[in-house]
Design a protein around this motif. Structure first.
Motif, PDB file in Angstrom:
ATOM      1  N   GLU A 109       0.839  -1.206   0.000  1.00  0.00           N
ATOM      2  CA  GLU A 109       0.000   0.000   0.000  1.00  0.00           C
ATOM      3  C   GLU A 109       0.868   1.248   0.000  1.00  0.00           C
ATOM      4  O   GLU A 109       0.556   2.228  -0.680  1.00  0.00           O
ATOM      5  N   ILE A 112       2.378   1.656  -3.516  1.00  0.00           N
ATOM      6  CA  ILE A 112       1.357   2.129  -4.454  1.00  0.00           C
ATOM      7  C   ILE A 112       1.031   3.594  -4.194  1.00  0.00           C
ATOM      8  O   ILE A 112       0.904   4.390  -5.134  1.00  0.00           O
ATOM      9  N   ALA A 113       0.924   3.971  -2.927  1.00  0.00           N
ATOM     10  CA  ALA A 113       0.600   5.362  -2.592  1.00  0.00           C
ATOM     11  C   ALA A 113       1.681   6.312  -3.086  1.00  0.00           C
ATOM     12  O   ALA A 113       1.383   7.390  -3.612  1.00  0.00           O
ATOM     13  N   LEU A 116       1.296   6.695  -6.696  1.00  0.00           N
ATOM     14  CA  LEU A 116       0.084   7.453  -7.039  1.00  0.00           C
ATOM     15  C   LEU A 116       0.252   8.958  -6.823  1.00  0.00           C
ATOM     16  O   LEU A 116      -0.572   9.737  -7.307  1.00  0.00           O
ATOM     17  N   ARG A 117       1.286   9.375  -6.118  1.00  0.00           N
ATOM     18  CA  ARG A 117       1.503  10.811  -5.853  1.00  0.00           C
ATOM     19  C   ARG A 117       1.565  11.621  -7.137  1.00  0.00           C
ATOM     20  O   ARG A 117       1.174  12.775  -7.160  1.00  0.00           O
ATOM     21  N   GLU A 123      -3.108  11.317  -1.527  1.00  0.00           N
ATOM     22  CA  GLU A 123      -2.539   9.983  -1.356  1.00  0.00           C
ATOM     23  C   GLU A 123      -2.096   9.742   0.077  1.00  0.00           C
ATOM     24  O   GLU A 123      -1.801   8.613   0.465  1.00  0.00           O
ATOM     25  N   TRP A 125      -3.842   9.649   2.682  1.00  0.00           N
ATOM     26  CA  TRP A 125      -4.757   8.716   3.330  1.00  0.00           C
ATOM     27  C   TRP A 125      -4.364   7.267   3.031  1.00  0.00           C
ATOM     28  O   TRP A 125      -4.453   6.400   3.904  1.00  0.00           O
ATOM     29  N   TYR A 126      -3.934   7.018   1.816  1.00  0.00           N
ATOM     30  CA  TYR A 126      -3.509   5.671   1.442  1.00  0.00           C
ATOM     31  C   TYR A 126      -2.203   5.318   2.161  1.00  0.00           C
ATOM     32  O   TYR A 126      -2.008   4.178   2.592  1.00  0.00           O
ATOM     33  N   ILE A 127      -1.329   6.299   2.308  1.00  0.00           N
ATOM     34  CA  ILE A 127      -0.090   6.094   3.059  1.00  0.00           C
ATOM     35  C   ILE A 127      -0.419   5.784   4.519  1.00  0.00           C
ATOM     36  O   ILE A 127       0.137   4.852   5.105  1.00  0.00           O
ATOM     37  N   GLY A 129      -3.153   4.494   5.665  1.00  0.00           N
ATOM     38  CA  GLY A 129      -3.728   3.151   5.709  1.00  0.00           C
ATOM     39  C   GLY A 129      -2.652   2.078   5.638  1.00  0.00           C
ATOM     40  O   GLY A 129      -2.716   1.076   6.357  1.00  0.00           O
ATOM     41  N   GLY A 130      -1.655   2.278   4.793  1.00  0.00           N
ATOM     42  CA  GLY A 130      -0.552   1.338   4.698  1.00  0.00           C
ATOM     43  C   GLY A 130       0.233   1.250   5.998  1.00  0.00           C
ATOM     44  O   GLY A 130       0.591   0.156   6.451  1.00  0.00           O
ATOM     45  N   THR A 133      -1.779  -0.633   8.570  1.00  0.00           N
ATOM     46  CA  THR A 133      -1.766  -2.063   8.280  1.00  0.00           C
ATOM     47  C   THR A 133      -0.460  -2.691   8.740  1.00  0.00           C
ATOM     48  O   THR A 133      -0.449  -3.784   9.328  1.00  0.00           O
TER      49      THR A 133
END
Length: 177
Positions: A109, A112-113, A116-117, A123, A125-127, A129-130, A133
Motif C-alpha cells: 500500500e 502504491i501510494a 500514485l503521488r 494519497e 490517506w492511502y499512506i 492506511g498502509g 496495516t
C-alpha cells in the motif's frame, strides 16, 4: 410458481441465527472459540487431504499431474494431524501468517501510494492506511495471545452483522411469498 428465494426464506433465517450464535460465542468466549475454529480447520485439512489422496490415486492412470494432487493431499493430512496434536501451535502459526500478510500488504500500500503521488492528490490517506496495516501486523507479532482474542472478536462482530442481515433478509423474503 414462487421463486426459490421466497420459498426457502427459512434457509436464510437459519443461516442468520447460526451466524448470530457463532458471533456471540466469539465475542463472549474468544479463547474457546479460537481454539474450536482451529480444531475445525484441522478437521477440514485432514478430511480434504484424505479426499485429495483418494482422488490422486484414482486419477494416477488418467492424469499426468496426479503426483501434485497426492502431495497436496498428504500435506493436508499431515497438517490436520499436527493441528489435532497441538492446536495452539497451529493457532500461533495462523496469527503469524496473518501478521506477515498485514505487514506485506501495508508495504505494498505504501509503494502504491508513493507511485500514485504523481497521478492523484490526497494519497496521504492511502499512506496512512498502509502504515496502520503495517502497525497492525507488528502488534499481532508482538502479542499473539491478544492477537488471537482480537481476531476472534473481529470474526465475531462480522458474524453478528452478517447474522442480522440474513435474518432481516429472510423476513423480507418471507413477506414476498
Amino acid at each position: 410458481m414462487p421463486d426459490f428465494y421466497s420459498a426457502y426464506w427459512w434457509l436464510f433465517l437459519l443461516r442468520g441465527i447460526f451466524a448470530l450464535v457463532l458471533g456471540v460465542l466469539a465475542v463472549g468466549w474468544p479463547g474457546a472459540t479460537f481454539t474450536t475454529l482451529i480444531v475445525f480447520l484441522g478437521a477440514y485439512l485432514f478430511i480434504a487431504g484424505l479426499f485429495a489422496v483418494a482422488g490422486a490415486i484414482a486419477a494416477r492412470k488418467t492424469n499426468e499431474n496426479w503426483g501434485i494432487f497426492l502431495l497436496s493431499g498428504l500435506l493436508g493430512v499431515i497438517l490436520g494431524i499436527l493441528t489435532f496434536y497441538n492446536p495452539f501451535a497451529t493457532g500461533a502459526a495462523l496469527i503469524y501468517v496473518v501478521a506477515f500478510w498485514a505487514m506485506l500488504a501495508g508495504l505494498f500500500e505504501l509503494i502504491i501510494a508513493i507511485r500514485l503521488r504523481k497521478v492523484i492528490t490526497g494519497e496521504g490517506w492511502y499512506i496512512a492506511g498502509g502504515l496502520l496495516t503495517i502497525i497492525f501486523g507488528i502488534l499481532l507479532v508482538a502479542n499473539p495471545v491478544a492477537a488471537a482474542v482480537t481476531l476472534t472478536w473481529i470474526f465475531g462482530i462480522y458474524a453478528i452483522f452478517t447474522g442480522i442481515m440474513l435474518v432481516l433478509l429472510s423476513f423480507r423474503l418471507r413477506s414476498r411469498s
